[in-house]
Design a protein around this motif. Structure first.
Motif, short mmCIF file in Angstrom:
data_model
loop_
_atom_site.label_atom_id
_atom_site.label_comp_id
_atom_site.label_asym_id
_atom_site.label_seq_id
_atom_site.Cartn_x
_atom_site.Cartn_y
_atom_site.Cartn_z
N GLU A 1 0.82 -1.22 0.00
CA GLU A 1 0.00 0.00 0.00
C GLU A 1 0.86 1.28 0.00
O GLU A 1 0.33 2.38 0.01
CB GLU A 1 -0.96 0.01 1.19
CG GLU A 1 -2.16 -0.91 1.01
CD GLU A 1 -2.98 -0.60 -0.24
OE1 GLU A 1 -3.00 0.55 -0.71
OE2 GLU A 1 -3.59 -1.55 -0.77
N SER A 2 2.17 1.10 0.04
CA SER A 2 3.08 2.25 -0.09
C SER A 2 3.86 2.13 -1.38
O SER A 2 3.88 1.09 -2.02
CB SER A 2 4.07 2.26 1.07
OG SER A 2 3.55 2.99 2.15
N GLY A 3 4.53 3.22 -1.71
CA GLY A 3 5.42 3.19 -2.86
C GLY A 3 6.62 4.07 -2.56
O GLY A 3 6.47 5.14 -1.97
N LEU A 4 7.81 3.55 -2.88
CA LEU A 4 9.02 4.35 -2.69
C LEU A 4 9.32 5.06 -4.01
O LEU A 4 9.67 4.43 -5.01
CB LEU A 4 10.20 3.46 -2.29
CG LEU A 4 11.58 4.12 -2.28
CD1 LEU A 4 11.62 5.31 -1.33
CD2 LEU A 4 12.65 3.10 -1.89
N VAL A 5 9.13 6.37 -4.01
CA VAL A 5 9.35 7.19 -5.20
C VAL A 5 10.82 7.57 -5.25
O VAL A 5 11.33 8.21 -4.32
CB VAL A 5 8.48 8.46 -5.15
CG1 VAL A 5 8.85 9.43 -6.26
CG2 VAL A 5 7.01 8.11 -5.21
N LEU A 6 11.51 7.17 -6.30
CA LEU A 6 12.90 7.59 -6.49
C LEU A 6 12.93 8.64 -7.58
O LEU A 6 12.39 8.43 -8.68
CB LEU A 6 13.77 6.39 -6.88
CG LEU A 6 13.94 5.31 -5.81
CD1 LEU A 6 14.72 4.13 -6.36
CD2 LEU A 6 14.65 5.88 -4.58
N GLY A 7 13.52 9.78 -7.27
CA GLY A 7 13.53 10.87 -8.24
C GLY A 7 14.93 11.42 -8.44
O GLY A 7 15.73 11.48 -7.50
N ARG A 8 15.21 11.79 -9.67
CA ARG A 8 16.50 12.44 -9.97
C ARG A 8 16.33 13.95 -9.82
O ARG A 8 15.36 14.52 -10.35
CB ARG A 8 16.91 12.10 -11.40
CG ARG A 8 18.20 12.80 -11.83
CD ARG A 8 18.44 12.60 -13.30
NE ARG A 8 19.07 11.32 -13.56
CZ ARG A 8 20.38 11.13 -13.69
NH1 ARG A 8 21.20 12.15 -13.65
NH2 ARG A 8 20.87 9.94 -13.91
N VAL A 9 17.25 14.56 -9.11
CA VAL A 9 17.18 16.02 -8.92
C VAL A 9 17.78 16.68 -10.16
O VAL A 9 18.94 16.45 -10.51
CB VAL A 9 17.95 16.45 -7.66
CG1 VAL A 9 17.84 17.97 -7.45
CG2 VAL A 9 17.44 15.71 -6.42
N LEU A 10 16.97 17.52 -10.82
CA LEU A 10 17.43 18.19 -12.04
C LEU A 10 17.98 19.58 -11.74
O LEU A 10 18.85 20.08 -12.45
CB LEU A 10 16.26 18.34 -13.02
CG LEU A 10 15.55 17.05 -13.44
CD1 LEU A 10 14.37 17.37 -14.36
CD2 LEU A 10 16.52 16.11 -14.15
N ALA A 11 17.46 20.20 -10.71
CA ALA A 11 17.90 21.56 -10.36
C ALA A 11 17.56 21.85 -8.91
O ALA A 11 16.59 21.29 -8.38
CB ALA A 11 17.20 22.58 -11.26
N MET A 12 18.39 22.68 -8.28
CA MET A 12 18.13 23.06 -6.88
C MET A 12 18.11 24.59 -6.76
O MET A 12 18.98 25.26 -7.31
CB MET A 12 19.23 22.48 -5.98
CG MET A 12 19.09 22.90 -4.52
SD MET A 12 20.47 22.35 -3.50
CE MET A 12 19.95 20.71 -3.08
N HIS A 13 17.13 25.09 -6.05
CA HIS A 13 17.06 26.52 -5.74
C HIS A 13 17.40 26.70 -4.27
O HIS A 13 16.80 26.04 -3.42
CB HIS A 13 15.65 27.08 -5.97
CG HIS A 13 15.13 26.84 -7.35
ND1 HIS A 13 15.13 27.82 -8.31
CD2 HIS A 13 14.61 25.74 -7.93
CE1 HIS A 13 14.61 27.33 -9.43
NE2 HIS A 13 14.29 26.07 -9.23
#
Ligand SMILES: Cc1cc2nc3c(=O)[nH]c(=O)nc-3n(C[C@H](O)[C@H](O)[C@H](O)COP(=O)(O)O)c2cc1C
Length: 221
Positions: free
Chosen positions: A145-157
């Motif tokens: 019932e959960s999901g581990l979202v893996l995301g690539r960081v494209l830009a940081m402010h």
């Protein structure tokens, strides 16, 4: 005391984990559905997992079985999101965005937050947050019932006054005044109680241990 997770219901395992693995940083995530409806919510099953490539991970559960939280549904649908970090100043507004509103509700409006356009993704960032990371979805690891979202960081402010040296990418971390999630439903930690402990190079450690052992004994025949 031993807690054998084989013998404990999932809800109790959750309690043990969130009351011990603390403090946890908070991802204040802005996402959008396919029609562009804005959403914001807070997640403390969050951290950064690699610097190069720059990868963040967020554990996002479901409102009820079969109905993933809007943030996870949006990210699956559009593949984009922004992780904003939460400072002491943002605490109350972050808490408002975590109210379990219907999908039609824009939590940014509810909390009186200002959306600012992102550079690389469609969802906006939160102007009031000191740091925002524009991310694209890499994969969602299915955890029931959960999901581990893996995301690539494209830009940081990073807010200008928090950058010590833009060329060398030095940030004034204590000045971010970020908060972390602690135990229970409503406990948080400030990040102002710091101490410094430099890493120890192997060579220094060897010298210390040799010195502590004293002069080697001479062997006699
Ligand atoms: C500080 C804080 C941390 C939270 N961490 C999580 C988390 O890691 N995972 C999760 O599923 N929900 C977490 N929640 C609850 C969600 O923010 C809440 O369910 C929210 O309504 C989800 O919104 P959404 O349906 O718009 O995505 C947290 C709430 C707070 C206040």
């Amino acid at each position: 005391m031993l807690f054998d997770f084989k013998e404990i219901p999932g809800k109790e395992c959750y309690k043990l984990l969130v009351s011990t693995v603390t403090p946890r940083p908070i991802a204040w995530v802005v996402s959008q559905d396919a029609k562009g409806l804005l959403n914001a919510a807070a997640f403390s099953f969050f951290n950064v997992f690699s610097g190069d490539p720059p990868v963040v991970g967020i554990g996002i559960a479901s409102h009820k079985p079969g109905r993933p939280k809007d943030t996870r549904a949006n990210i699956r649908e559009t593949g984009q999101f922004v992780v904003n970090l939460v400072s002491e100043q943002n605490a109350e507004q972050m808490n408002i965005t975590a109210i379990e509103f219907d999908p039609s509700v824009n939590e940014l409006e509810q909390a009186g937050l200002t959306p600012l356009p992102s550079i690389r993704v469609k969802p906006p960032r939160i102007a009031e947050s000191p740091v925002a990371m524009e991310c694209e979805l890499m994969q969602i690891v299915d955890l029931g019932e959960s999901g581990l979202v893996l995301g690539r960081v494209l830009a940081m402010h990073v807010r200008d006054d928090l950058v010590l040296d833009a060329v060398n990418h030095y940030i004034d971390t204590p000045k971010l005044k970020l908060i972390g999630r602690m135990h229970g439903r409503g406990w948080y930690a400030r990040t102002s109680d710091l101490f410094e402990m430099p890493r120890i190079p192997v060579s220094e450690w060897k010298m210390k241990t040799v010195a502590a052992a004293g002069p080697a004994e001479k062997t006699t025949r």
